[in-house]
Design an enzyme around this catalytic site. Structure first.
Site, PDB file in Angstrom:
ATOM      1  N   ASP A  15       0.854  -1.187   0.000  1.00  0.00           N
ATOM      2  CA  ASP A  15       0.000   0.000   0.000  1.00  0.00           C
ATOM      3  C   ASP A  15       0.897   1.247   0.000  1.00  0.00           C
ATOM      4  O   ASP A  15       1.889   1.314   0.720  1.00  0.00           O
ATOM      5  CB  ASP A  15      -0.908  -0.005   1.242  1.00  0.00           C
ATOM      6  CG  ASP A  15      -2.056   0.981   1.111  1.00  0.00           C
ATOM      7  OD1 ASP A  15      -3.217   0.536   1.014  1.00  0.00           O
ATOM      8  OD2 ASP A  15      -1.789   2.204   1.098  1.00  0.00           O
ATOM      9  N   ASN A  24     -12.852  -3.053   2.605  1.00  0.00           N
ATOM     10  CA  ASN A  24     -13.751  -1.905   2.716  1.00  0.00           C
ATOM     11  C   ASN A  24     -14.664  -1.946   1.503  1.00  0.00           C
ATOM     12  O   ASN A  24     -14.200  -1.798   0.370  1.00  0.00           O
ATOM     13  CB  ASN A  24     -12.955  -0.595   2.748  1.00  0.00           C
ATOM     14  CG  ASN A  24     -12.129  -0.465   4.009  1.00  0.00           C
ATOM     15  OD1 ASN A  24     -12.577  -0.846   5.085  1.00  0.00           O
ATOM     16  ND2 ASN A  24     -10.923   0.051   3.886  1.00  0.00           N
ATOM     17  N   VAL A  36     -10.949   2.941  -3.704  1.00  0.00           N
ATOM     18  CA  VAL A  36     -10.535   2.399  -5.004  1.00  0.00           C
ATOM     19  C   VAL A  36     -11.514   1.285  -5.354  1.00  0.00           C
ATOM     20  O   VAL A  36     -11.688   0.329  -4.591  1.00  0.00           O
ATOM     21  CB  VAL A  36      -9.087   1.858  -4.962  1.00  0.00           C
ATOM     22  CG1 VAL A  36      -8.723   1.246  -6.312  1.00  0.00           C
ATOM     23  CG2 VAL A  36      -8.104   2.971  -4.608  1.00  0.00           C
ATOM     24  N   HIS A  72     -10.190  -5.157  -3.217  1.00  0.00           N
ATOM     25  CA  HIS A  72      -8.860  -5.370  -2.636  1.00  0.00           C
ATOM     26  C   HIS A  72      -9.002  -5.744  -1.178  1.00  0.00           C
ATOM     27  O   HIS A  72      -9.862  -5.240  -0.470  1.00  0.00           O
ATOM     28  CB  HIS A  72      -7.980  -4.128  -2.799  1.00  0.00           C
ATOM     29  CG  HIS A  72      -8.608  -2.855  -2.320  1.00  0.00           C
ATOM     30  ND1 HIS A  72      -9.526  -2.152  -3.077  1.00  0.00           N
ATOM     31  CD2 HIS A  72      -8.476  -2.170  -1.155  1.00  0.00           C
ATOM     32  CE1 HIS A  72      -9.916  -1.084  -2.401  1.00  0.00           C
ATOM     33  NE2 HIS A  72      -9.303  -1.067  -1.223  1.00  0.00           N
ATOM     34  N   HIS A  90      -6.993  -5.679   2.345  1.00  0.00           N
ATOM     35  CA  HIS A  90      -5.844  -5.125   3.065  1.00  0.00           C
ATOM     36  C   HIS A  90      -5.293  -6.216   3.982  1.00  0.00           C
ATOM     37  O   HIS A  90      -6.048  -6.819   4.752  1.00  0.00           O
ATOM     38  CB  HIS A  90      -6.271  -3.951   3.952  1.00  0.00           C
ATOM     39  CG  HIS A  90      -6.810  -2.762   3.214  1.00  0.00           C
ATOM     40  ND1 HIS A  90      -6.073  -1.615   3.010  1.00  0.00           N
ATOM     41  CD2 HIS A  90      -8.027  -2.522   2.652  1.00  0.00           C
ATOM     42  CE1 HIS A  90      -6.806  -0.727   2.354  1.00  0.00           C
ATOM     43  NE2 HIS A  90      -7.996  -1.245   2.119  1.00  0.00           N
TER      44      HIS A  90
END
Ligand code: AMP
Ligand code: ZN
Length: 118
Positions: A35, A92, A101, A105, A107
């Site tokens: 990230d 998220n 975004v 994805h 994290h």
């Protein structure tokens, strides 16, 4: 079948190697990279190579892909030395979760004790 590439999507471009990122793992299904703005000593994003905007965009046929992402997270955590100390995996999804975004994805966060608050 893998979802299509979206030419407007920054994470599609990272998966295709069209824009630079620090890739830590890649296979035919997923790409993992650091990230840009880390929230923990280890902060890696794991994405499907195909373009899914979020979990809502996934179907039953994508279950193996989603499981593959979690197994990749565990493998990368081990490689980065946080397999035993512990780590967190977060998605998220949508506005209330603060998704910024719109390419799915996960994290992977670790390397320090974390609190849990929403
Ligand atoms: P989210 O809020 O879950 O949508 O998180 C998006 C994440 O992507 C943030 O943690 C950003 O720091 C990260 N990010 C955005 N652009 C890039 C990039 N080009 N390379 C690496 N990480 C990025
Ligand atoms: Zn994309």
């Amino acid at each position: 079948m893998m979802k299509a590439y979206d030419s407007n999507c920054i994470f599609c471009k990272i998966a295709q190697g069209e824009i630079p990122s620090e890739i830590v793992y890649q296979d035919e299904k997923v790409t993992a990279f650091y990230d840009l703005s880390p929230k923990a000593p280890v902060h890696i994003l794991i994405i499907p190579n195909g373009h899914y905007t979020d979990l809502n965009d996934c179907r039953e046929e994508d279950a193996a892909l989603l499981g593959h992402i979690l197994l990749a997270a565990a493998k990368i955590a081990g490689e980065k030395g946080i397999g035993e100390t512990g780590y967190r995996v977060i998605v998220n999804d949508g506005p209330d979760a603060g998704q910024t975004v719109f390419h799915l994805h996960y994290h992977l966060l670790g390397g320090r004790p974390m609190t849990f608050s929403v």
